[in-house]
Design a protein around this motif. Sequence first.
Motif, PDB file in Angstrom:
ATOM      1  N   TYR A 249      16.617   1.729  37.022  1.00 10.18           N
ATOM      2  CA  TYR A 249      15.081   1.553  37.623  1.00 10.18           C
ATOM      3  C   TYR A 249      14.562   0.382  37.133  1.00 10.18           C
ATOM      4  O   TYR A 249      13.690  -0.043  38.167  1.00 10.18           O
ATOM      5  CB  TYR A 249      14.489   2.853  36.928  1.00 10.18           C
ATOM      6  CG  TYR A 249      13.147   2.888  37.556  1.00 10.18           C
ATOM      7  CD1 TYR A 249      12.791   3.569  38.616  1.00 10.18           C
ATOM      8  CD2 TYR A 249      12.033   2.397  36.867  1.00 10.18           C
ATOM      9  CE1 TYR A 249      11.687   3.556  39.067  1.00 10.18           C
ATOM     10  CE2 TYR A 249      10.640   2.657  37.362  1.00 10.18           C
ATOM     11  CZ  TYR A 249      10.286   2.971  38.275  1.00 10.18           C
ATOM     12  OH  TYR A 249       9.064   3.336  38.833  1.00 10.18           O
ATOM     13  N   LYS A 253      12.954  -1.831  40.000  1.00 11.46           N
ATOM     14  CA  LYS A 253      11.603  -2.323  39.986  1.00 11.46           C
ATOM     15  C   LYS A 253      11.381  -3.615  39.862  1.00 11.46           C
ATOM     16  O   LYS A 253      10.496  -4.268  40.865  1.00 11.46           O
ATOM     17  CB  LYS A 253      11.003  -1.813  38.539  1.00 11.46           C
ATOM     18  CG  LYS A 253       9.547  -1.613  38.492  1.00 11.46           C
ATOM     19  CD  LYS A 253       8.967  -0.339  39.762  1.00 11.46           C
ATOM     20  CE  LYS A 253       7.471  -0.294  39.507  1.00 11.46           C
ATOM     21  NZ  LYS A 253       6.895  -1.328  39.917  1.00 11.46           N
ATOM     22  N   ASP A 257       9.102  -5.859  42.391  1.00 10.84           N
ATOM     23  CA  ASP A 257       8.082  -6.698  41.674  1.00 10.84           C
ATOM     24  C   ASP A 257       8.255  -8.153  42.423  1.00 10.84           C
ATOM     25  O   ASP A 257       7.360  -8.623  42.655  1.00 10.84           O
ATOM     26  CB  ASP A 257       8.387  -6.605  40.498  1.00 10.84           C
ATOM     27  CG  ASP A 257       7.880  -5.299  39.706  1.00 10.84           C
ATOM     28  OD1 ASP A 257       7.241  -4.652  40.724  1.00 10.84           O
ATOM     29  OD2 ASP A 257       8.106  -4.988  38.702  1.00 10.84           O
TER      30      ASP A 257
END
Length: 961
Positions: A249, A253, A257
């Motif tokens: 994850y 992410k 980002d």
Amino acid sequence: MFKKLFKPKWQSAKPQVRIQALKNLNVSDENDFHIIELMAKGDVENDVRLAAMKRIPQREKLLTLIKQEKDSGVRFAAIEHLISVLSEKGTGIDPVVRDMVGELDSHALAAIVEQTQNADLGCLALASIRDEGILESHAVKLPLAQMRQAAAERLQTEDVLERVIKASKGKDKSVWRICKEKLNALREEQQQEASIEQQLVELCHNLETLSRLPYDNLYGPKLEHLQKQWQRMQHHADNETVQRFNRAYSLCKATIDDIHNEQDRLAEETKRQREALQERMAACEQLEEAVRQLSSIAVLQPGDIPALQALLNTQKTRWEEAAAVVEPAADERKRFSRIHGLLQRALDAVRRLSEREERIREAATAVLDLQEATMATLQKKQKELEKALGELKWPEELAWPESLKLHQQALDHFSRLQTKAKAMEDEAINNIRSIFNELASEIEQGHLKPANRLLKEASQLVKHLPMKVASGHQKKLRELTVQVNELRDWQGFVATPKKEELIVEMEALIETEMDPQALSNKIRRLQDEWRSLGEADKGRNKELWERFSAAADKAYEPCRGYFDKLSEVRQANLEKRINVCDQLEAYLQQYDWDSADWKAVNEVYETAKNEWRQYTPVERKEGKKIQDRFNGLLDQLRDRLHGEFENNKAKREKLIEAVDALVELENLGEAIEQAKALQREWREVGMVSRRDDARLWKRFRAACDKVFERRDQKREEFQKEREQNLVHAEHLCEQIEQLAEGDLSDVAGVRQEFRQLKQRFQELGNLPREQQDAIKARYLNVCEQFEAAIRTAESALHKQAFRELWRRAAICDELEDTLLNSGQGEPFAGAPEAEWNSEQNLPGEAEALLQSRYEAVLSALQSASQPSPEELEANGERLHELCLKLEIAAGVDSPAEDQQKRMALQINRLNDGLTHRGEALTGARLMEQMQVEWAAIGPVRSLDRERYGKRFKAVLAQVEG
């Protein structure tokens, strides 16, 4: 004293004595109760403390003593006593007691469970026991059923539950049932945990796969979907799985980002560039607004210079700072440079104008004061204008000051003067010699008056000659001037006798009997001749003129009476014309024009013109006014007549058009009758102008003649029409043959064209009798050929439509398989629009059904939403049922395991046939409908679609074979 020698029994060294003494103490007595309380707290013997505790009735005192008790056995007995006391009061187990029991060690708890007869206390103690072996023994051996059940409820491990079930079977149904249910629940939970564990593994695998994929539009939704799945199952995950998920994850992410940071950076950069662009645009707009304001004011004054210079400086700084952020486009830079340069030039121009304004006004005024000038003078003035203006250049976008407007007026005037001077110079160059020659000729002939005129013209021309040319002609001009002066002196000597003769002739006319008009003409001729002579000798010119003028006045005296009478005639005619105007005006105002007799109106018009011509002559001045009045009244009457004439003209034009239309009327007899009726209408139409009357009648007569001439042409045309119809019929047959042999892919269009050709054939008129049967037989034959060809084409298109149906269904199958497998991390590549879109038609309602299925699977792929297991199961069952229905309709055997279900479907089909007789589909049509239904079914497990699809297509192949 003896009391001091003997101790109380409660202080005896023997425990039994102290216990017996406790029984004799009164709990109601304060001293005795204090003794009991002391013995409960501090007696060395467990039995004595327990006996003392049992004598204490207060709950709070007893609870305090139990908490202070060190021996677990005494504490248990005291607790049991307390529970029994509370049970008698119906208050249940006190929460403090519950806490006490929870603090007991395993031995104390075991003692409570094994020794107590209080089920509530036993259950409370069991709640604190965690040893599965002890609980197993208690579930089987405890005497109280409630406590056995409580022990069974505490069991957790599978093998212990199995042993208790075996031990209690047939002996304790409640314990057996509790353990059986817990064992089933445990095994079910284990299965769920195994399933959840597998799902967690797949979830981590999908997330890891996603972390390795590049970012796209579906990356965020996929991650969010996986996160929601994790939130539902994360409490089942162990630490290793949690760490695995968190690692994947974090990678996903980080990817998002990074993208968001890049997007933010780009957005920030875009924002900076946009703000810079806005700043540059604002700078341009500010300067352009300044230009508009300057253009609207009368003139830019020197006092405006500081503010305008400050504006230029600030906006230039603003522009340069914004341009440093991002390089402006060429058109932007050009726009700013243009407007900034314009305002800078304006400032420079205002400064220069303030220095040169007075000189500009003086130079311009000097030019404007000239009415005519030579080229030399104009060249001098031009230099003065240019010198006054200097390097001043005023921007065209700004309002011009008055001094520059004056300067421009001077330039325009200078241009006109220059043109005029150039023309005069050219004229002088071209005419000076001829004028000199003509002047010399007039002098030679002794014509003083034209010689004076030519001398004046020559003098003016010499002024306008260029300097180089003028010097050569000035000497000639001086010589001719001398000659004219000599001729003037000579003419004065010659004219005197001639004027004396004219005086004699004028005096001779006095009292002469002549016609007044002829006498007046004679006097006028002598006056004209006098004026043609030049001046007489110096000193006698005035004397001779006075004699001639007096004689003319006396000679004209008889003419005055004649002309006075003529004036009376003119006045009478004038009054008559006024009367005509008054009558005509009254007629125009009083006549009822709504029911006018236009023939009478036309007579009034002609009569007024004739009478007017009779009343002549009239005085010129007054006659012109009354003539204008008469013309206006006559115009009003003419306008009314013109309106009537135009109305009648329009009616006659319509009658002509009606007769022209009769030429095309099919019914000749009716056309002739209508032509006669139109002739009667023609005679009833009112007047038109003379100019239009003969022309319209000629056209009307010619149109009528055409109608009557048609009788002779009718038979010939009828025969030609039959022959032409035969040609058309043969051509139509050829077109139908070509249609049958051509491209029949557009069945609807071809059928429409065929119907149009048939309609055109049926609309044909009579045919020649000899060829009529043959052409009709050919027509029927080609129609049969077309019908056979179109049936073949329809069959081929029908088959092609079903091939297209299965092709698009296969696309949907592939997309739905992708959807079902998307949880394994396979990205959605996008909709196959090029492959899906096709010009090939689908059968009947299949277009909408398949499009709906296609859009549904695309939407599911884009949103990463999986179909539910119930939906997959239901769709698979529909495919199974369609297989059975197709096998029933085709008469093909079904597998043995489906015989019962096939029988049920046959019964339902029979019942439906009885209920909806006449609505049921049969044969091929039913099988085609089943194919459409099959293609419309949504997502199905791959195994079901493959199994039932092979079975379904096998039946179709058998039927088509």
